[in-house]
Design a protein around this motif. Sequence first.
Motif, short mmCIF file in Angstrom:
data_model
loop_
_atom_site.label_atom_id
_atom_site.label_comp_id
_atom_site.label_asym_id
_atom_site.label_seq_id
_atom_site.Cartn_x
_atom_site.Cartn_y
_atom_site.Cartn_z
N ASP A 177 0.97 -1.16 -0.13
CA ASP A 177 -0.03 -0.05 0.14
C ASP A 177 0.83 1.21 -0.08
N SER A 178 0.89 2.19 -1.00
CA SER A 178 1.77 3.24 -1.04
C SER A 178 1.45 4.06 -0.24
N GLY A 179 0.35 4.23 0.32
CA GLY A 179 0.20 5.47 1.42
C GLY A 179 0.72 4.97 2.79
N LEU A 180 0.80 3.73 3.04
CA LEU A 180 1.22 3.00 4.18
C LEU A 180 2.60 2.97 4.23
N SER A 181 3.28 2.67 3.07
CA SER A 181 4.67 2.76 2.88
C SER A 181 5.30 4.06 2.88
N LYS A 182 4.53 5.07 2.73
CA LYS A 182 4.98 6.56 2.71
C LYS A 182 5.05 6.78 4.40
N ILE A 183 3.79 6.33 5.18
CA ILE A 183 4.07 6.64 6.47
C ILE A 183 5.06 6.00 7.02
N ALA A 184 5.33 4.69 6.74
CA ALA A 184 6.53 3.75 7.20
C ALA A 184 7.75 4.57 6.98
N GLU A 185 7.89 4.99 5.93
CA GLU A 185 9.08 5.96 5.69
C GLU A 185 9.49 6.88 6.36
N ASP A 186 8.46 7.76 6.42
CA ASP A 186 8.39 9.10 7.64
C ASP A 186 8.66 8.55 8.91
N VAL A 187 8.19 7.61 9.35
CA VAL A 187 8.40 6.84 10.70
C VAL A 187 9.73 6.45 10.77
N GLU A 188 10.24 5.86 9.88
CA GLU A 188 11.63 5.57 9.81
C GLU A 188 12.35 6.61 10.21
N ARG A 189 12.45 7.69 9.13
CA ARG A 189 13.32 8.83 9.44
C ARG A 189 13.43 9.36 10.73
N LEU A 190 12.14 9.62 11.26
CA LEU A 190 11.91 10.11 12.56
C LEU A 190 12.73 9.15 13.42
N VAL A 191 12.35 7.74 13.61
CA VAL A 191 13.16 7.03 14.40
C VAL A 191 14.41 7.02 14.31
N TRP A 192 15.21 7.13 13.17
CA TRP A 192 16.73 6.96 13.05
C TRP A 192 16.86 8.60 13.63
N GLU A 193 16.37 9.45 13.53
CA GLU A 193 16.77 10.76 14.11
C GLU A 193 16.83 10.84 15.64
N LEU A 194 15.54 10.07 16.04
CA LEU A 194 15.45 9.94 17.61
C LEU A 194 16.34 8.99 17.98
N ARG A 195 16.67 8.17 17.60
CA ARG A 195 17.95 7.28 18.02
C ARG A 195 19.16 7.96 17.96
N ASP A 196 19.56 8.60 17.05
CA ASP A 196 20.77 9.49 16.99
C ASP A 196 20.93 10.29 18.12
N ASN A 197 19.79 11.00 18.34
CA ASN A 197 19.78 12.07 19.34
C ASN A 197 19.83 11.70 20.65
N THR A 198 18.95 10.52 20.87
CA THR A 198 19.21 9.88 22.24
C THR A 198 20.45 9.30 22.54
N MET A 199 21.18 8.83 21.50
CA MET A 199 22.44 8.15 21.93
C MET A 199 23.55 9.36 21.76
N SER A 200 23.12 10.74 21.13
CA SER A 200 24.13 11.60 21.59
C SER A 200 24.19 12.22 22.89
N ILE A 201 22.70 12.12 23.40
CA ILE A 201 22.58 12.56 24.84
C ILE A 201 23.50 11.91 25.72
N ARG A 202 23.58 10.49 25.33
CA ARG A 202 24.34 9.61 26.35
C ARG A 202 25.94 9.84 26.08
N MET A 203 26.11 10.43 25.05
CA MET A 203 27.73 10.75 24.64
C MET A 203 28.42 12.05 25.56
N LEU A 204 29.49 11.67 26.06
CA LEU A 204 30.03 12.45 26.72
C LEU A 204 31.49 13.00 26.25
N GLN A 205 31.81 14.24 26.13
CA GLN A 205 33.35 14.46 25.91
C GLN A 205 34.32 13.93 26.91
N ILE A 206 35.24 13.20 26.24
CA ILE A 206 36.34 12.42 26.94
C ILE A 206 37.27 13.47 27.72
#
Lengths: 171, 688
Positions: free
Chosen positions: B345-374
Amino acid sequence: MAENTAVTYENCQVLTFILADEVYGVDIMSVREVMDYTNVTKVPQTPDYMVGVINLRGNVVPVLDLRCKFGMGKTVKTVNTCVIIVEVSIEDETTILGALADSVQEVVDFEGANIESAPKMGTQLNTAFIKGMAKKGDGFVIILNIDEVFATEDVAGLTGQKSAEKEKPTF
Amino acid sequence: MSADIHSEAFIQEAQELLQELEASLLELEDDSENTELIARIFRAMHTIKGSGAMFGFENIAHFVHDIETAYDMVRNGELRVSKPMLDYSFKSCDVIKQMLDDSSVRAESGEALEIITFFRGCRKDTGDAQNTVPEHQDEPEQGPERTYRIRFEPSENIFLTGTNPAMLLEELQAMGESEIITHITRIPEIEELDPECCYTFWDVILTTSKTENDIRDVFMFVEDESVLKIDVIYESGLDEENYRKLGEILVEKGEVSAEDLAAIIKEKKMIGEMLIEKGLVEQDAVVSALEEQKYIKNLKAKKAAAENNTSLRVPSEKLDSLVDLVGELVTVQARLNQTAASMGDSGLSKIAEDVERLVWELRDNTMSIRMLQIGTTFSKYKRLVRDLAKDLGKDIELVTKGEETELDKTVIEKLGDPLVHLVRNSVDHGIELPADRIAAGKSPRGKITLSAEHSGDSVLIRITDDGKGLDKKVLMKKAAEKGLISENAELSSKEAFELIFLPGFSTAAAVSNISGRGVGMDVVKRNIEALRGTIEIDSSIGKGTEITLKLPLTLAIIDGLLVRIGEQFFIIPLSMVNECIEFKESLHRTESGRCILKVRDDLIPYLKLRSIFFIPEEEPEIQQIVILDIENNRIGFVVDSVIGDHQTVIKSLGKSFKKVECISGASVLGDGSIALIIDVMKIYNSVG
């Protein structure tokens, strides 16, 4: 018999389930949920009664075969086979574990007066595993002391005995 | 109860302040006239005192009081920083630390009293020491920072005098932060253009502590022929809620008259567009004014950020649970993608792609919160090296590089002990005594470099010293004496260096109280391996030693290679995988029956994971072999098939499986089933 022991029981609600035609129960306070049997991933180097791990909404939860643990043979999977997800405290930490049951029955209210402590003889089980026996109709429900069943040494202390017996792998 | 929370918060804050204090003191040691550093030290002391008293740490408040007073006097130029003063300041940091741990340490006793007496003494001395008071009062007075708008319209003939306007602008840039806007509206059409004329003019917005006269000096030789207009547009301290509106800037600069502006404002559009439309001002003028607005806004924002370095203290458990949730989200998202793809379903695929983008961004952001400068941990080693070097009578400088390199919080925390060991070793065993160094033709001052840098999905941490280096012969002799290797073993330099990681190995002739008991390096190696890292040594005699730690960026999510054996899925950390090749047992078995595979003239030993994991099903005829690179040794793992790359969210198996050696965790796959993560190092070590 109750007067022989100092233990008195409080009223409790118990989830009853069947293991090899016998009725067992766990206090519902330690039960999180009951789910249908799903695909279990076996973890290498563990004893037979550790069935493996399942995915519980993203969490990795170990599953035990209670029948196997109690020496009643391996659970044979049927449509009625369930996984009871319980919260137990192992070494003072709350841990989520799953237990296989042949089928889950119902939640029963027991009055403290109807519960007796486990007989010293005549059960297949280590009495430490048994919290008490409750009368229900003509039969008994064996209420398990779930913390003890999953207790430290037996579950947490699993070693790879199986692999130790066999030869070390070599190139 | 709540008092406990507050004092806990105070202790944490104080520990951070002490770290900052130590770093500042170390810098002050090299640059004792730096007023900014002194002010920073004073502020840290002041805060410790103030909040100490507030939360019932009276002893700390009492103790810090005299030191604070001394630094206040330094700040006011009544007292000069001296070597003993710094030494006592360092000691006082230690005393405050003790007091934080143990509130029974009194300010009137032992070391604390000694320190207080010293600082009180400083205060009395100043009466006589007035004459030594800073000469830096003669230094040119630095005015407060101002922001200027400089309009520089050179005469058309400026080139004829041999002046290059660009040089003048560069000179301005050197004075402070600046923004240069070039106006090109006066450049004529090409046929009228005289290449020897200068048609452009500039607006420069400059933030500097120099005065207007200093700026005029830059234009000294061209001022007469050019139009030069300098206005102060922003002064620190002066705090308007908003900087002037665009229109006001234009009026002030004389680009447009106030009446025209008023008429325009009535029409309520974007004022810049309006003015251009009406032909009242040139496009460039508006751009320049907008630039100015933006510049001031940035300046203010920067100031605000610097003054009020907004950060939030969050318990790390909350972060951990956030990371867990994001991990689950990544898994669910993989399922969503799979389902969407199968439904077509192209509509659903589009949503899935958007969600994917957001999730990756969220993941990177969350990981970066845990990052500390050495860098935060590096500063602690400066102190360590300073103290150790002093004890040992060595002169050592610690240079740190790449402090801004970010690493997962957990990794940094667990890295502390091993690094202390390694740095200590360098100070104790690596760097020679000054006399020996001079004899060896080296500068008497030893140098230890601690550096961090990114390299792919890992971070490299290097501890380099220019000391005597590791002597292969000595190492081997020692190892033979201890029975760790046989007398006549033949080892490469690299293998010889590896010897120091063996338990019970120490080369120092005498055991010092710093290092040399030979308990260190094997523990270091174990700790680093527990972080899924590796450790490598390179050394040359007389030149120094370099120890390289390679650590993963994060412990929560890794790139994995998904493989299948029988019905089960396993994950091998991708960073170790070298290549995958097809494997037919009938073809590869050598006569001797040993499990060795010949790949492009390399002989590679292999293991069957199926037999290690006791997976009962029959082997397929064609299997895959995954070749891994472990500590520069290549070994192969035989699996049924290789599925591919998998973003692995690592889940612990929990206590129930803590004795399972060959599995380090589990990960949930897109279809909800579980794959076990193979602990390659453990398997490798168990087979020797």
